[in-house]
Scaffold this active site. Structure first.
Site: not given
Ligand code: NOJ
Ligand code: NOJ
Length: 440
Positions: A199, A202
């Site tokens: 999603d 991520e």
């Molecule tokens: C990094 C992701 O970009 C973020 O969206 C996610 O919540 C965390 N990793 C989880 O560890």
């Molecule tokens: C974490 C977010 O959850 C994700 O949606 C985003 O693409 C990355 N950070 C980079 O901003």
């Protein structure tokens, strides 16, 4: 490379919102914040340590390291840059925006080539030098190609309006196997929309409302271009796949819960989202609704989802006890990502800005004066929330702390600035907007 520091928007919105005398959006602070958001966005795009076309998620290189090009963040950014490009402005500024768009398309073309040789177009992150992110990650992420195509389609629409249709073949050609940048993404979307992917956050692998909304929008809009480019077979195919995707989008309505749920058929990833409430539903509605209003902001289910989510955040974030400001909004109630690792989830600027955009877009469709005023007041309360938590000089990080309101996580998040600009545009009357470049 830029001959200006930022574009100053002279936006005459006073007339729009003060027609009744009681709601005012004309105070300088909203405009000031628009200018600083645009300026910070531009500085993320124009740096001497990266080539033009690379869109870093944030300049932060550690804790967290966001000094990468996420296809999603970059695509959403370019959706906005291409929309701004469509506004009236001086030729010089227009050319600057166009250069940014073209450089980004060049970079993405290169990224597509590398992804196709080694992986799939669902590859979510590239280094600023154009290599595939070299570590294990939640892949594929199948919203990316659709968002990338949508941003490019905004640009090709502008080319058509500018009588430059002769340039379209640089971006779309009927040939198969697809070797033009837009068609490659559309083909990927049409063939892989039903594959489980991660999603937008991520974390969860499955089939997602957010990705599906992006996919059907890209195929519907892509079909129009295909038709124009004498590729009617593809146009028909894209339309029929889009119709099938739409059927699966309805399945996200959960009658029992009374709202839209973000993920179905989960196969992997985290399983902590017990409420199944997620701001990604609202984001999808704002970013990817098509002309026919399919799950647009006015949709009853979108509205119900937005309301339930808002109520949840009012309860769980301490800073929301200050109700003179609109509620601070996060990704979803169970979120534990604190911007650098695991801890407590917080409100995000981009999620809070989405509510400002949402209420302005709703107000734009209302007729009864008292409803318009009430809804715009609600929108303004979110702008006030955002501005209240903004750090000096207009800096916004990814998040702000749920207890003390201070900025947290990746600083100067590109997507956050983009979200403020989007929200502002939704609240200003388009016909009264003109953008001017001031060179200094
Ligand atoms: C990094 C992701 O970009 C973020 O969206 C996610 O919540 C965390 N990793 C989880 O560890
Ligand atoms: C974490 C977010 O959850 C994700 O949606 C985003 O693409 C990355 N950070 C980079 O901003």
């Amino acid at each position: 490379m830029l001959n200006f520091r930022y574009i100053v928007f002279h936006i005459f919105i006073a007339a729009v919102l003060t027609a009744t005398g009681s709601v005012t959006f004309a105070q300088n602070k909203y405009e000031e914040h628009l200018k600083s958001s645009f300026k910070h966005l531009q500085s993320n795009l124009n740096r001497n340590d990266i080539s033009a076309g690379v869109v870093i998620a944030s300049p932060s290189t550690n804790s967290p390291n966001y000094f990468y090009h996420w296809v999603r963040d970059a695509g959403l950014t370019m959706m906005e840059i291409t929309s701004l490009y469509g506004l009236p402005m001086r030729v010089e500024e227009k050319q600057t925006l166009e250069r940014q768009i073209r450089h980004w398309i060049q970079f993405e073309t290169q990224n597509q080539n590398i992804a196709l040789q080694n992986s799939t177009l669902g590859e979510p992150i590239f280094t600023v030098r154009g290599a595939i992110y070299p570590y294990p990650w939640g892949r594929p992420q199948n919203d990316g190609p659709a968002i990338r195509a949508l941003a490019m389609l905004n640009y090709t629409d502008s080319l058509i309006k500018e009588n430059r249709a002769n340039e379209l073949s640089q971006f779309y050609r009927a040939e198969m196997p697809a070797n033009s940048v837009i068609k490659r993404d559309l083909e990927y979307v049409a063939h892989h929309w039903n594959d489980q992917g991660f999603d937008l956050w991520e974390e969860v692998k499955g089939l997602h409302f957010f990705s599906r909304m992006a996919q059907q929008a890209a195929l519907i809009r892509g079909a129009k271009l295909a038709e124009r480019m004498n590729d009617s077979g593809a146009a028909g195919y894209y339309r029929s796949v889009a119709a099938t995707i739409r059927k699966t989008i309805y399945e996200h309505i959960n009658q029992g819960l009374g709202y839209i749920v973000p993920t179905l058929s989960q196969t992997d990833g985290w399983r902590h989202k017990t409420s199944q409430l997620d701001v990604s539903i609202l984001l999808a509605s704002l970013y990817f609704s098509t002309d026919d209003g399919f799950f647009g902001p006015e949709d009853q289910w979108v509205k119900a989802t937005a309301e339930k989510l808002e109520n949840a955040f009012v309860k769980i974030y301490a800073i929301n006890s200050n109700m003179t400001l609109g509620p601070a909004i996060g990704r979803y109630p169970e979120d534990v990502y604190n911007g650098a690792g695991s801890g407590e989830g917080n409100p995000w600027f981009l999620a809070t800005a989405a509510y400002a955009e949402f209420y302005c877009r709703l107000a734009g469709k209302m007729t009864a004066q008292k409803d318009v005023i009430k809804t715009k007041e609600k929108a303004l309360s979110y702008f006030n929330r955002i501005i209240y938590h903004t750090a000096p000089n207009g800096h916004m990080s990814e998040q702000f702390n749920r207890h003390n309101g201070y900025n947290q996580g990746a600083f100067d998040l590109t997507w956050g600035y983009v979200s403020y600009i989007r929200a502002f545009r939704a609240c200003a009357d388009n016909s009264s907007i003109f953008a001017t470049l001031s060179s200094f």
